[in-house]
Design a protein around this motif. Structure first.
Motif, PDB file in Angstrom:
ATOM      1  N   PRO A  96      27.332  89.732  14.260  1.00  0.00           N
ATOM      2  CA  PRO A  96      26.480  90.802  14.802  1.00  0.00           C
ATOM      3  C   PRO A  96      25.678  91.501  13.709  1.00  0.00           C
ATOM      4  O   PRO A  96      26.149  91.654  12.582  1.00  0.00           O
ATOM      5  CB  PRO A  96      27.510  91.780  15.401  1.00  0.00           C
ATOM      6  N   SER A  97      24.473  91.923  14.080  1.00  0.00           N
ATOM      7  CA  SER A  97      23.642  92.694  13.143  1.00  0.00           C
ATOM      8  C   SER A  97      22.716  93.592  13.950  1.00  0.00           C
ATOM      9  O   SER A  97      22.545  93.413  15.156  1.00  0.00           O
ATOM     10  CB  SER A  97      22.831  91.750  12.247  1.00  0.00           C
ATOM     11  N   PHE A  98      22.139  94.557  13.274  1.00  0.00           N
ATOM     12  CA  PHE A  98      21.166  95.435  13.920  1.00  0.00           C
ATOM     13  C   PHE A  98      19.762  94.901  13.668  1.00  0.00           C
ATOM     14  O   PHE A  98      19.475  94.325  12.626  1.00  0.00           O
ATOM     15  CB  PHE A  98      21.266  96.855  13.354  1.00  0.00           C
ATOM     16  N   THR A  99      18.888  95.139  14.631  1.00  0.00           N
ATOM     17  CA  THR A  99      17.486  94.772  14.443  1.00  0.00           C
ATOM     18  C   THR A  99      16.619  95.783  15.177  1.00  0.00           C
ATOM     19  O   THR A  99      17.035  96.335  16.202  1.00  0.00           O
ATOM     20  CB  THR A  99      17.230  93.323  14.929  1.00  0.00           C
ATOM     21  N   GLU A 100      15.459  96.068  14.619  1.00  0.00           N
ATOM     22  CA  GLU A 100      14.541  97.003  15.272  1.00  0.00           C
ATOM     23  C   GLU A 100      13.596  96.216  16.167  1.00  0.00           C
ATOM     24  O   GLU A 100      13.036  95.212  15.744  1.00  0.00           O
ATOM     25  CB  GLU A 100      13.732  97.776  14.224  1.00  0.00           C
ATOM     26  N   VAL A 101      13.450  96.673  17.394  1.00  0.00           N
ATOM     27  CA  VAL A 101      12.549  95.996  18.320  1.00  0.00           C
ATOM     28  C   VAL A 101      11.598  97.017  18.933  1.00  0.00           C
ATOM     29  O   VAL A 101      11.904  98.207  19.026  1.00  0.00           O
ATOM     30  CB  VAL A 101      13.319  95.249  19.447  1.00  0.00           C
ATOM     31  N   ASP A 102      10.443  96.520  19.332  1.00  0.00           N
ATOM     32  CA  ASP A 102       9.442  97.380  19.949  1.00  0.00           C
ATOM     33  C   ASP A 102       9.536  97.232  21.464  1.00  0.00           C
ATOM     34  O   ASP A 102       9.370  96.141  22.004  1.00  0.00           O
ATOM     35  CB  ASP A 102       8.047  96.960  19.452  1.00  0.00           C
ATOM     36  N   ASP A 114       7.797  98.728  24.661  1.00  0.00           N
ATOM     37  CA  ASP A 114       6.688  99.539  25.192  1.00  0.00           C
ATOM     38  C   ASP A 114       6.176 100.545  24.155  1.00  0.00           C
ATOM     39  O   ASP A 114       5.918 101.721  24.490  1.00  0.00           O
ATOM     40  CB  ASP A 114       7.123 100.277  26.471  1.00  0.00           C
ATOM     41  N   GLY A 115       6.046 100.091  22.929  1.00  0.00           N
ATOM     42  CA  GLY A 115       5.498 100.956  21.887  1.00  0.00           C
ATOM     43  C   GLY A 115       6.523 101.857  21.211  1.00  0.00           C
ATOM     44  O   GLY A 115       6.184 102.568  20.261  1.00  0.00           O
ATOM     45  N   ASN A 116       7.772 101.847  21.698  1.00  0.00           N
ATOM     46  CA  ASN A 116       8.829 102.649  21.080  1.00  0.00           C
ATOM     47  C   ASN A 116       9.772 101.753  20.284  1.00  0.00           C
ATOM     48  O   ASN A 116      10.152 100.683  20.753  1.00  0.00           O
ATOM     49  CB  ASN A 116       9.638 103.387  22.147  1.00  0.00           C
ATOM     50  N   GLU A 117      10.140 102.219  19.085  1.00  0.00           N
ATOM     51  CA  GLU A 117      11.065 101.439  18.270  1.00  0.00           C
ATOM     52  C   GLU A 117      12.495 101.725  18.722  1.00  0.00           C
ATOM     53  O   GLU A 117      12.907 102.885  18.785  1.00  0.00           O
ATOM     54  CB  GLU A 117      10.886 101.778  16.790  1.00  0.00           C
ATOM     55  N   ARG A 118      13.211 100.681  19.051  1.00  0.00           N
ATOM     56  CA  ARG A 118      14.610 100.812  19.473  1.00  0.00           C
ATOM     57  C   ARG A 118      15.482  99.936  18.578  1.00  0.00           C
ATOM     58  O   ARG A 118      15.021  98.900  18.075  1.00  0.00           O
ATOM     59  CB  ARG A 118      14.781 100.341  20.939  1.00  0.00           C
ATOM     60  N   THR A 119      16.718 100.365  18.398  1.00  0.00           N
ATOM     61  CA  THR A 119      17.663  99.547  17.641  1.00  0.00           C
ATOM     62  C   THR A 119      18.426  98.657  18.608  1.00  0.00           C
ATOM     63  O   THR A 119      19.055  99.141  19.547  1.00  0.00           O
ATOM     64  CB  THR A 119      18.649 100.427  16.850  1.00  0.00           C
ATOM     65  N   ALA A 120      18.337  97.360  18.383  1.00  0.00           N
ATOM     66  CA  ALA A 120      19.046  96.394  19.214  1.00  0.00           C
ATOM     67  C   ALA A 120      20.203  95.794  18.423  1.00  0.00           C
ATOM     68  O   ALA A 120      20.195  95.797  17.190  1.00  0.00           O
ATOM     69  CB  ALA A 120      18.106  95.283  19.654  1.00  0.00           C
ATOM     70  N   LEU A 121      21.197  95.318  19.132  1.00  0.00           N
ATOM     71  CA  LEU A 121      22.227  94.501  18.502  1.00  0.00           C
ATOM     72  C   LEU A 121      21.855  93.039  18.689  1.00  0.00           C
ATOM     73  O   LEU A 121      21.550  92.608  19.803  1.00  0.00           O
ATOM     74  CB  LEU A 121      23.610  94.771  19.109  1.00  0.00           C
ATOM     75  N   ARG A 122      21.833  92.328  17.581  1.00  0.00           N
ATOM     76  CA  ARG A 122      21.545  90.899  17.616  1.00  0.00           C
ATOM     77  C   ARG A 122      22.851  90.164  17.335  1.00  0.00           C
ATOM     78  O   ARG A 122      23.526  90.471  16.352  1.00  0.00           O
ATOM     79  CB  ARG A 122      20.498  90.573  16.534  1.00  0.00           C
ATOM     80  N   LEU A 123      23.189  89.253  18.224  1.00  0.00           N
ATOM     81  CA  LEU A 123      24.424  88.481  18.059  1.00  0.00           C
ATOM     82  C   LEU A 123      24.047  87.030  17.793  1.00  0.00           C
ATOM     83  O   LEU A 123      23.552  86.338  18.688  1.00  0.00           O
ATOM     84  CB  LEU A 123      25.287  88.598  19.318  1.00  0.00           C
ATOM     85  N   ALA A 124      24.249  86.609  16.566  1.00  0.00           N
ATOM     86  CA  ALA A 124      24.008  85.210  16.213  1.00  0.00           C
ATOM     87  C   ALA A 124      25.250  84.428  16.601  1.00  0.00           C
ATOM     88  O   ALA A 124      26.359  84.772  16.196  1.00  0.00           O
ATOM     89  CB  ALA A 124      23.728  85.074  14.724  1.00  0.00           C
ATOM     90  N   VAL A 125      25.069  83.390  17.413  1.00  0.00           N
ATOM     91  CA  VAL A 125      26.206  82.630  17.954  1.00  0.00           C
ATOM     92  C   VAL A 125      26.221  81.236  17.322  1.00  0.00           C
ATOM     93  O   VAL A 125      25.238  80.498  17.401  1.00  0.00           O
ATOM     94  CB  VAL A 125      26.119  82.507  19.489  1.00  0.00           C
ATOM     95  N   TYR A 126      27.332  80.914  16.702  1.00  0.00           N
ATOM     96  CA  TYR A 126      27.490  79.644  15.992  1.00  0.00           C
ATOM     97  C   TYR A 126      28.618  78.832  16.605  1.00  0.00           C
ATOM     98  O   TYR A 126      29.495  79.366  17.270  1.00  0.00           O
ATOM     99  CB  TYR A 126      27.865  79.911  14.531  1.00  0.00           C
ATOM    100  N   GLN A 150      20.398  89.119  22.247  1.00  0.00           N
ATOM    101  CA  GLN A 150      19.971  90.476  21.887  1.00  0.00           C
ATOM    102  C   GLN A 150      20.280  91.440  23.024  1.00  0.00           C
ATOM    103  O   GLN A 150      20.056  91.122  24.192  1.00  0.00           O
ATOM    104  CB  GLN A 150      18.467  90.476  21.589  1.00  0.00           C
ATOM    105  N   ALA A 151      20.794  92.622  22.665  1.00  0.00           N
ATOM    106  CA  ALA A 151      21.141  93.620  23.673  1.00  0.00           C
ATOM    107  C   ALA A 151      20.827  95.008  23.135  1.00  0.00           C
ATOM    108  O   ALA A 151      21.035  95.290  21.951  1.00  0.00           O
ATOM    109  CB  ALA A 151      22.618  93.514  24.028  1.00  0.00           C
ATOM    110  N   ILE A 152      20.330  95.869  24.025  1.00  0.00           N
ATOM    111  CA  ILE A 152      20.035  97.258  23.666  1.00  0.00           C
ATOM    112  C   ILE A 152      20.831  98.159  24.597  1.00  0.00           C
ATOM    113  O   ILE A 152      20.692  98.073  25.819  1.00  0.00           O
ATOM    114  CB  ILE A 152      18.525  97.558  23.790  1.00  0.00           C
TER     115      ILE A 152
END
Lengths: 96, 96
Positions: free
Chosen positions: A65-71, A73-85, A33-35
Motif C-alpha cells: 500500500p502507498s498514498f497517491t494524490e489524485v485529481d 473534479d479539480g480537487n486534490e485528494r489523497t488516495a490509497l494505492r494498493l499494488a497487488v503482486y 485505488q480507493a479514496i
C-alpha cells in the motif's frame, strides 16, 4: 502497465475481487485505488476474496500500500494505492 | 508468534504505524487486525505510513489480507487480518 482498478464505497467487493482475479491471471500484477474509508475497506476485502478465487490457479496475492494524490473534479485528494503482486513462496513467517 | 496489533476506528494511524514499525524491526513479521471499514482504513493507512518509517532500516512491507472470525463480547464478528511481511526484492512489477 496494468489498468487501474478504481474502487468506490458503492463497489461490491465480490465484483472487485473478480476484476482483480482477472487482471492477475492475465498480467500477474494489478493496481487498485480507493479514496475514503468505505472504499479502502471494500478494496482490502476484495483482495482477500480474490485470494480465494485464485487458489485454483495456484496464485496467491501480496499487497504493497502507498498514498497517491489524485485529481477529483479539480480537487486534490489523497488516495490509497494498493499494488497487488503474486505472492512468492518465500513470503512466509520467519519469526525471530 | 508476533503479538497481534488490534486497530480500531479510533486508532491514530501514525501511532499504529509506529507499533507496526517496532514489531517489524524486532520480529520481521507483524499481524494487524481490524473490524469495520474505519478500522480497516486506519490499518491500511498505518501500513503505508510504516513503510516510510522503515525506509532508513531498509525494510519495506508487503501485506497478505485474509478474513478471520473473532469473538467480541460473545458475538462472532468477521475481522480483516493483515499479515505484514518484509517485502522481498523480488516483489516487483513483472507486467506481461
Amino acid at each position: 502497465m496494468a489498468e487501474l482498478i478504481k474502487v468506490s464505497a458503492q463497489s461490491r467487493s465480490t465484483a472487485v475481487a473478480g476484476a482483480i482475479a482477472g487482471v492477475m491471471r492475465e498480467h500477474g500484477y494489478a493496481e487498485v485505488q480507493a479514496i475514503g474509508a468505505s472504499a479502502v475497506n471494500q478494496a482490502v476485502k476484495a483482495i482477500a476474496i480474490a485470494r480465494g478465487y485464485l487458489e485454483q490457479d495456484e496464485i496467491d496475492l501480496a499487497v504493497v500500500p502507498s498514498f497517491t494524490e489524485v485529481d477529483i473534479d479539480g480537487n486534490e485528494r489523497t488516495a490509497l494505492r494498493l499494488a497487488v503482486y503474486n505472492r512468492p513462496d518465500t513470503l512466509t513467517v520467519e519469526v525471530s
